[in-house]
Write a protein that holds these residues in place. Structure first.
Motif, PDB file in Angstrom:
ATOM      1  N   ASN A  89       2.803  10.491  -6.149  1.00  0.00           N
ATOM      2  CA  ASN A  89       1.971   9.200  -6.566  1.00  0.00           C
ATOM      3  C   ASN A  89       0.864   9.480  -7.508  1.00  0.00           C
ATOM      4  O   ASN A  89       0.929   9.386  -8.764  1.00  0.00           O
ATOM      5  N   HIS A  90      -0.319  10.126  -6.843  1.00  0.00           N
ATOM      6  CA  HIS A  90      -1.340  10.132  -7.650  1.00  0.00           C
ATOM      7  C   HIS A  90      -1.539  11.388  -8.815  1.00  0.00           C
ATOM      8  O   HIS A  90      -1.929  10.882  -9.815  1.00  0.00           O
ATOM      9  N   LEU A  91      -0.875  12.459  -8.663  1.00  0.00           N
ATOM     10  CA  LEU A  91      -0.962  13.250  -9.515  1.00  0.00           C
ATOM     11  C   LEU A  91       0.222  13.131 -10.578  1.00  0.00           C
ATOM     12  O   LEU A  91      -0.155  13.247 -11.806  1.00  0.00           O
ATOM     13  N   GLU A  93       0.888  -1.125  -0.037  1.00  0.00           N
ATOM     14  CA  GLU A  93       0.083  -0.048   0.027  1.00  0.00           C
ATOM     15  C   GLU A  93       0.869   1.278   0.066  1.00  0.00           C
ATOM     16  O   GLU A  93       1.928   1.169   0.026  1.00  0.00           O
ATOM     17  N   LYS A  94       0.075   2.342   0.010  1.00  0.00           N
ATOM     18  CA  LYS A  94       1.130   3.600   0.125  1.00  0.00           C
ATOM     19  C   LYS A  94       1.320   4.162   1.451  1.00  0.00           C
ATOM     20  O   LYS A  94       0.175   3.662   2.292  1.00  0.00           O
ATOM     21  N   PRO A  95       1.852   5.124   2.031  1.00  0.00           N
ATOM     22  CA  PRO A  95       2.937   5.678   1.169  1.00  0.00           C
ATOM     23  C   PRO A  95       4.108   5.102   0.886  1.00  0.00           C
ATOM     24  O   PRO A  95       4.514   4.217   1.812  1.00  0.00           O
ATOM     25  N   GLY A 123      -6.825   2.768  -9.952  1.00  0.00           N
ATOM     26  CA  GLY A 123      -7.910   1.869  -9.836  1.00  0.00           C
ATOM     27  C   GLY A 123      -9.194   2.568 -10.439  1.00  0.00           C
ATOM     28  O   GLY A 123     -10.248   2.122 -10.652  1.00  0.00           O
ATOM     29  N   LYS A 124      -9.204   3.858 -10.641  1.00  0.00           N
ATOM     30  CA  LYS A 124     -10.419   4.759 -11.070  1.00  0.00           C
ATOM     31  C   LYS A 124     -10.538   4.483 -12.470  1.00  0.00           C
ATOM     32  O   LYS A 124      -9.602   4.483 -13.220  1.00  0.00           O
ATOM     33  N   GLU A 125     -11.702   3.965 -12.952  1.00  0.00           N
ATOM     34  CA  GLU A 125     -11.932   3.661 -14.460  1.00  0.00           C
ATOM     35  C   GLU A 125     -11.338   4.898 -15.294  1.00  0.00           C
ATOM     36  O   GLU A 125     -10.916   4.489 -16.264  1.00  0.00           O
ATOM     37  N   GLY A 167      -5.080  20.084  -2.810  1.00  0.00           N
ATOM     38  CA  GLY A 167      -5.234  20.420  -1.646  1.00  0.00           C
ATOM     39  C   GLY A 167      -6.575  19.899  -1.030  1.00  0.00           C
ATOM     40  O   GLY A 167      -7.532  19.476  -1.590  1.00  0.00           O
ATOM     41  N   LYS A 168      -6.537  20.400   0.330  1.00  0.00           N
ATOM     42  CA  LYS A 168      -7.780  20.037   1.158  1.00  0.00           C
ATOM     43  C   LYS A 168      -8.551  21.196   1.600  1.00  0.00           C
ATOM     44  O   LYS A 168      -7.647  22.249   1.439  1.00  0.00           O
ATOM     45  N   ARG A 169      -9.710  21.064   1.876  1.00  0.00           N
ATOM     46  CA  ARG A 169     -10.612  22.093   2.278  1.00  0.00           C
ATOM     47  C   ARG A 169     -10.607  23.126   1.133  1.00  0.00           C
ATOM     48  O   ARG A 169     -10.461  24.569   1.261  1.00  0.00           O
ATOM     49  N   ALA A 215      -9.217  12.994  10.676  1.00  0.00           N
ATOM     50  CA  ALA A 215      -8.645  12.364  12.064  1.00  0.00           C
ATOM     51  C   ALA A 215      -7.124  11.759  11.700  1.00  0.00           C
ATOM     52  O   ALA A 215      -6.508  11.134  12.466  1.00  0.00           O
ATOM     53  N   ARG A 216      -6.617  12.507  10.611  1.00  0.00           N
ATOM     54  CA  ARG A 216      -5.386  11.778  10.110  1.00  0.00           C
ATOM     55  C   ARG A 216      -4.033  12.817  10.441  1.00  0.00           C
ATOM     56  O   ARG A 216      -2.860  12.570   9.940  1.00  0.00           O
ATOM     57  N   GLY A 217      -4.369  13.896  11.490  1.00  0.00           N
ATOM     58  CA  GLY A 217      -3.220  14.806  11.883  1.00  0.00           C
ATOM     59  C   GLY A 217      -1.733  14.093  12.023  1.00  0.00           C
ATOM     60  O   GLY A 217      -0.827  14.598  11.792  1.00  0.00           O
ATOM     61  N   ASP A 276      -1.419   2.144  -6.423  1.00  0.00           N
ATOM     62  CA  ASP A 276      -1.756   3.695  -6.362  1.00  0.00           C
ATOM     63  C   ASP A 276      -3.307   3.786  -6.684  1.00  0.00           C
ATOM     64  O   ASP A 276      -3.493   3.331  -8.014  1.00  0.00           O
ATOM     65  N   HIS A 277      -3.956   3.950  -5.720  1.00  0.00           N
ATOM     66  CA  HIS A 277      -5.485   3.683  -5.815  1.00  0.00           C
ATOM     67  C   HIS A 277      -6.109   4.714  -6.966  1.00  0.00           C
ATOM     68  O   HIS A 277      -7.041   4.328  -7.598  1.00  0.00           O
ATOM     69  N   PHE A 278      -5.382   5.813  -7.391  1.00  0.00           N
ATOM     70  CA  PHE A 278      -5.809   6.357  -8.655  1.00  0.00           C
ATOM     71  C   PHE A 278      -5.819   5.717  -9.866  1.00  0.00           C
ATOM     72  O   PHE A 278      -6.480   5.710 -10.794  1.00  0.00           O
ATOM     73  N   ALA A 311      -8.788  18.526  -6.230  1.00  0.00           N
ATOM     74  CA  ALA A 311      -9.071  19.430  -5.379  1.00  0.00           C
ATOM     75  C   ALA A 311     -10.154  18.627  -4.366  1.00  0.00           C
ATOM     76  O   ALA A 311     -10.937  17.839  -4.650  1.00  0.00           O
ATOM     77  N   GLU A 312      -9.931  18.637  -3.078  1.00  0.00           N
ATOM     78  CA  GLU A 312     -10.885  18.161  -2.146  1.00  0.00           C
ATOM     79  C   GLU A 312     -11.503  19.177  -1.283  1.00  0.00           C
ATOM     80  O   GLU A 312     -11.004  20.224  -1.084  1.00  0.00           O
ATOM     81  N   THR A 313     -12.624  18.619  -0.757  1.00  0.00           N
ATOM     82  CA  THR A 313     -13.233  19.827   0.199  1.00  0.00           C
ATOM     83  C   THR A 313     -13.114  19.304   1.452  1.00  0.00           C
ATOM     84  O   THR A 313     -13.124  20.077   2.727  1.00  0.00           O
ATOM     85  N   ILE A 314     -12.778  18.032   1.972  1.00  0.00           N
ATOM     86  CA  ILE A 314     -12.521  17.356   3.114  1.00  0.00           C
ATOM     87  C   ILE A 314     -11.295  18.170   3.758  1.00  0.00           C
ATOM     88  O   ILE A 314     -10.355  18.661   3.024  1.00  0.00           O
ATOM     89  N   GLY A 315     -11.249  18.113   5.174  1.00  0.00           N
ATOM     90  CA  GLY A 315      -9.883  18.317   5.753  1.00  0.00           C
ATOM     91  C   GLY A 315      -9.191  17.349   6.125  1.00  0.00           C
ATOM     92  O   GLY A 315      -9.234  16.272   5.490  1.00  0.00           O
ATOM     93  N   ARG A 321       4.012  15.166  -0.295  1.00  0.00           N
ATOM     94  CA  ARG A 321       4.263  13.864  -0.414  1.00  0.00           C
ATOM     95  C   ARG A 321       3.157  12.840  -0.353  1.00  0.00           C
ATOM     96  O   ARG A 321       3.033  11.821  -1.175  1.00  0.00           O
ATOM     97  N   ASP A 322       1.914  13.481   0.004  1.00  0.00           N
ATOM     98  CA  ASP A 322       0.680  12.687   0.109  1.00  0.00           C
ATOM     99  C   ASP A 322       0.043  12.497  -1.295  1.00  0.00           C
ATOM    100  O   ASP A 322      -0.617  11.537  -1.430  1.00  0.00           O
ATOM    101  N   MET A 323       0.174  13.591  -2.133  1.00  0.00           N
ATOM    102  CA  MET A 323      -0.574  13.373  -3.280  1.00  0.00           C
ATOM    103  C   MET A 323      -0.011  13.460  -4.754  1.00  0.00           C
ATOM    104  O   MET A 323      -0.113  13.021  -5.779  1.00  0.00           O
ATOM    105  N   ASP A 339     -14.504  22.939  -4.193  1.00  0.00           N
ATOM    106  CA  ASP A 339     -15.123  21.821  -4.490  1.00  0.00           C
ATOM    107  C   ASP A 339     -14.294  20.704  -4.647  1.00  0.00           C
ATOM    108  O   ASP A 339     -13.049  20.776  -4.767  1.00  0.00           O
ATOM    109  N   ARG A 340     -14.902  19.567  -4.659  1.00  0.00           N
ATOM    110  CA  ARG A 340     -14.134  18.154  -4.884  1.00  0.00           C
ATOM    111  C   ARG A 340     -14.042  17.995  -6.488  1.00  0.00           C
ATOM    112  O   ARG A 340     -15.172  17.744  -7.078  1.00  0.00           O
ATOM    113  N   VAL A 341     -13.046  18.119  -6.975  1.00  0.00           N
ATOM    114  CA  VAL A 341     -12.819  18.097  -8.458  1.00  0.00           C
ATOM    115  C   VAL A 341     -11.264  17.402  -8.792  1.00  0.00           C
ATOM    116  O   VAL A 341     -10.657  17.918  -8.277  1.00  0.00           O
TER     117      VAL A 341
END
Ligand code: BG6
Length: 487
Positions: free
Chosen positions: A242-244, A150-152, A184-186, A338-340, A225-227, A180-182, A218-222, A237-239, A343-345
């Motif tokens: 790997n994903h981008l 799994e990641k990271p 797995g996205k169709e 980014g977070k917060r 609980a993963r602080g 990289d779960h991205f 872009a994400e809307t979530i903050g 590092r998070d995105m 819009d989620r796009v």
């Protein structure tokens, strides 16, 4: 269906197992894609029994069988499909760092085995070493032994190299499936089809016709609980590596000679290797402050649980990079995540150059706007092309039109949490959607200058619910460009 095999899940009691792996196995079972001789062995340090594990997974399954981004969805669980998985679940208590756990496994495992490391990254190396020491990675009599990581995967170039070395000391590259779960996205997989199966798009996918490419996640979530994980990690590092970068590879790679796993991964590797070192001045790091997200007042990053009061961890990254290949000479790639945000796009936007010669160039108000192709990945799934057309009326005036499709309008969608294909491919041995050691290292190498430069760097602030920091807008304005609005 996949060949008969045993799936051993390290981290049987964890979040990933209940949120993604079980729903994915359930969906695969409903699609009749799991073999009769399939067995699942869950390993974790807590005490449990087969019955207890089956019971708790059954209870949580209901809430996680739709898209994992959706909230509770009271879907009806198909008793046969779940029954097939449920009766194959076995729990074994064991410490991941104790040789006895692996000796015990070695006594019960035969034939094909997929080991899934659904555990915290600090256990990746130690578990693989224990698997090797117990002889569990030896592939005898045509049986396979594979490991899903799994990641990271590492936290910089040096640690990623060290982890690859640990893995490859215990087995062959072909045995390791780095997720990289991205992938797995169709919609991410379908980028190759759009690019290389269409004579309309393939020839114009190059610097001669493309002026810039924007990649947004872009994400809307903050940080939720993963602080504790996020503080030393941050958005880069998070995105990004790997994903981008996987999105970047899909959009920028040369046509692979075939769809074979090695051909596709070679082509991706060449893109990553051609990323010119990113000057720190071409990147922006941001952090969200308190703000409003869809009408709700939300806390700033520094007030989130397990986050330092004066944290300088970035929750947003924007950067400009260039790819040193003839296809992309001089074309800026703008990446942001980014977070917060507003819009989620998740999308890729390809900006085309105006026609070399155009009678519309003359005359006020007639300048054609550049064509814009948007590959929508999440949550909308489809494609749109913004074009110029003549406005009805006696005068010849241009107006903007959009031609668009959504996948759902054309194809019957099968229920998916995004891990079905990845699990299935691992069981069948198709590594196309997994990362190879060299790809991982090339990606870390590309962001290494930023990791170094950002050690003690300040962050630019942006209000939760906004489009990100001002500095990110200025980064594009320097080139006379602008980000597409998020909201
Ligand atoms: C994960 C990151 O890998 O990807 C998260 O660790 C992020 O921070 C997530 O939220 C985004 O994935 P998705 O599929 O929700 O866009």
């Amino acid at each position: 269906a996949a060949p008969p095999c045993t799936l051993v899940i390290f981290g049987a009691s964890g979040d990933l197992t209940k949120r993604l792996l079980m729903p994915a196995l359930y969906n695969l079972s409903a699609g009749k894609l799991l073999p009769e001789g399939f067995r699942i062995v869950g390993v974790d340090h807590n005490e449990n029994t087969d019955a207890g594990w089956r019971q708790s997974l059954g209870e949580t399954l209901q809430s996680f069988t739709t898209d994992h981004t959706a909230e509770f969805h009271p879907d009806h669980i198909d008793a046969d499909a779940w029954g097939f998985v449920r009766e194959r679940l076995h729990f074994r208590q064991g410490d991941f760092s104790d040789a006895a756990t692996f000796k015990d496994l070695a006594g019960t495992l035969h034939g094909n085995v997929v080991f899934y490391l659904a555990v915290s990254a600090r256990f990746f190396g130690p578990i693989v070493e224990q698997l090797g020491a117990a002889g569990l990675l030896k592939q005898a009599d045509g049986a396979f032994r594979r490991v899903v990581v799994e990641k990271p995967f590492g936290s910089d170039l040096a640690s990623a190299r060290a982890l690859n070395a640990t893995l490859l000391a215990q087995g062959d590259e072909s045995q390791f499936f780095r997720i990289d779960h991205f992938l797995g996205k169709e919609t991410v997989q379908s980028i190759l089809a759009l690019r290389f199966a269409n004579g309309l798009l393939e020839p114009v996918w190059r610097a001669e016709h493309v002026s810039a490419i924007e990649i947004t996640a872009a994400e809307t979530i903050g940080v939720e609980a993963r602080g504790a994980f996020y503080e030393p990690t941050g958005a880069l590092r998070d995105m990004v590596p790997n994903h981008l970068f996987q999105l970047l590879c899909m959009v920028a790679m040369e046509a692979p000679e075939s769809l074979d796993a090695e051909a596709v991964r070679d082509a991706k590797g060449r893109v990553l290797a051609a990323i010119r070192p990113i000057p720190p001045g071409d990147a922006v790091r941001g952090q969200y402050t308190a703000g409003t997200e869809f009408g709700d007042v939300v806390a700033g990053y520094r007030d989130e649980p397990n986050v330092a009061e004066a944290s300088r961890t970035e929750t947003y990254v924007a950067l400009k990079l260039t790819i040193d290949t003839p296809r992309w000479a001089g074309v800026p790639f703008y990446l942001r995540t980014g977070k917060r945000l507003a819009d989620r796009v998740t999308e890729i936007a390809v900006h085309f150059r105006p026609p070399a010669q155009s009678p519309f160039r003359a005359g006020p108000g007639a300048d054609p706007a550049p064509d814009l192709l948007r590959l929508r990945i999440d949550p909308e799934q489809g494609m749109s092309i913004g074009l110029n057309a003549k406005r009805p009326g006696p005068e010849m005036r241009l107006g903007r039109v959009v031609a668009a499709f959504e996948y759902g309008d054309f194809f019957h969608e099968t229920p998916s949490v995004g891990y079905e294909t990845l699990l299935y491919d691992c069981m069948t041995g198709d590594a196309t959607l997994f990362q190879r050691a060299d790809g991982i290292e090339a990606a870390w190498a590309a962001v290494e200058p930023l990791l170094q430069a950002w050690r003690d760097a300040p962050v630019a602030f942006y209000a939760a619910g906004s489009d990100g920091p001002e500095e990110a807008a200025r980064l594009l304005a320097r080139d006379g460009n602008a980000w597409l609005p998020l909201g």
